[in-house]
Design a protein around this motif. Structure first.
Motif: not given
Length: 323
Positions: A198-205
């Motif tokens: 989820g953190l990587a998704l947030a950093l991406r999105d």
């Protein structure tokens, strides 16, 4: 991400459509209020249908991209496609598509609503006012887009995790379908497991949703004559350009996200985002963070172009102009 992904369409100018299509007498008499009240539902339906169309167009290439990013057994795009087809047939390219399709309406509604409200707050104006000569600045569009990216992460994280897990498995030994996948994750990892990566998704999105809206607005405006609605070519080009530009920035963190999401399903275990980045860089070099970039670009243009055009066409059907 229907830029979503995945996902996805910029600000839905509902009141712009209504102001354009209602006659002066209707506006003075207050007619069309029923249409205004129905618009959230119509927006949801249009977003669901257009999002599903976009997902169906891009999902096969997305499956290949996920496998290239999360697994190191493929020599390249065509090798991955050949192995997938020989081992699983055409069905293998559509693994994990059902769950995103079922939830795309909710996701799109959250993105549209959060972006529109954030832009209203930042500009202290309504969408119809911005369309009548008070456009939002690039900084305001970017900030509102970042906010919508943050909000949608809480919904898309579990959906994206299930999609990646199903796309990553070459047999049905571990997961029999999306709901079985959710059940297995909850049993083995608890509710927290649904937000793995989820953190990587947030950093991406978060930054990329902010970036996503800018090229669309610029391209659409450049290809549209003053005081006229954008044509089919303008919508297709603006949507396609927005998708390609955004994915060029999103791909590095997309690789990290995919690897973290697969780490709980037989893939290599990582302790977090930074650990994944260090290990991947040490073993595969800088190029590892651009795995899937070509596929992302090839997929992003038609998916976003079709999604935008579908949405705009549906909205014109739901709200036909009054001559």
């Amino acid at each position: 991400m229907t830029f979503a992904g995945e996902l996805l369409i910029p600000e839905v100018r509902i009141c712009e459509y209504l102001l354009l299509y209602r006659t002066e007498e209707q506006q003075q008499d207050g007619l069309g209020c029923e249409i205004v009240q129905a618009m959230p539902f119509l927006e949801f339906i249009a977003g669901s249908i257009s999002g599903a169309v976009g997902l169906a167009v891009g999902h096969p290439l997305d499956t290949v991209k996920v496998r290239l990013q999360a697994q190191s057994v493929y020599k390249g795009i065509f090798h991955c496609m050949a192995k997938t087809y020989s081992n699983e047939g055409l069905h293998g390219f559509f693994k994990g598509m059902a769950f995103p399709v079922l939830t795309t309406g909710i996701t799109n509604s959250v993105v549209f609503g959060s972006y529109s409200n954030a832009l209203d707050y930042l500009t202290q104006s309504q969408r119809c006012e911005r369309n009548q000569g008070k456009p939002a600045s690039a900084a305001q569009v970017f900030t509102a887009g970042c906010f919508s990216g943050l909000v949608q992460v809480f919904i898309t994280a579990p959906v994206d995790l299930v999609k990646v897990r199903l796309q990553g498995q070459t047999t049905a030994d571990r997961y029999r379908g999306p709901f079985h996948c959710v059940a297995v994750i909850l049993k083995k990892e608890g509710p927290r497991g649904l937000f793995r990566g989820g953190l990587a998704l947030a950093l991406r999105d978060i930054p990329c949703y902010g970036l996503y809206f800018l090229p669309y607005e610029v391209t659409r405006k450049a290809l549209t004559e003053s005081n006229k609605e954008p044509g089919t070519l303008a919508i297709l080009m603006a949507g396609g350009v927005a998708g390609v530009v955004t994915w060029a920035f999103a791909t590095p963190m997309d690789v990290v996200k995919a690897r973290l999401q697969m780490s709980g399903a037989g893939g290599r275990e990582y302790r977090g985002v930074l650990h994944c980045m260090r290990v991947s860089f040490r073993e595969e070099g800088l190029r590892v963070f651009f795995k899937g970039l070509l596929l992302n670009s090839l997929r992003a243009f038609p998916v976003n172009a079709v999604t935008f055009l579908s949405y705009e066409s549906l909205m014109r059907i739901f709200c036909p102009p009054t001559r």
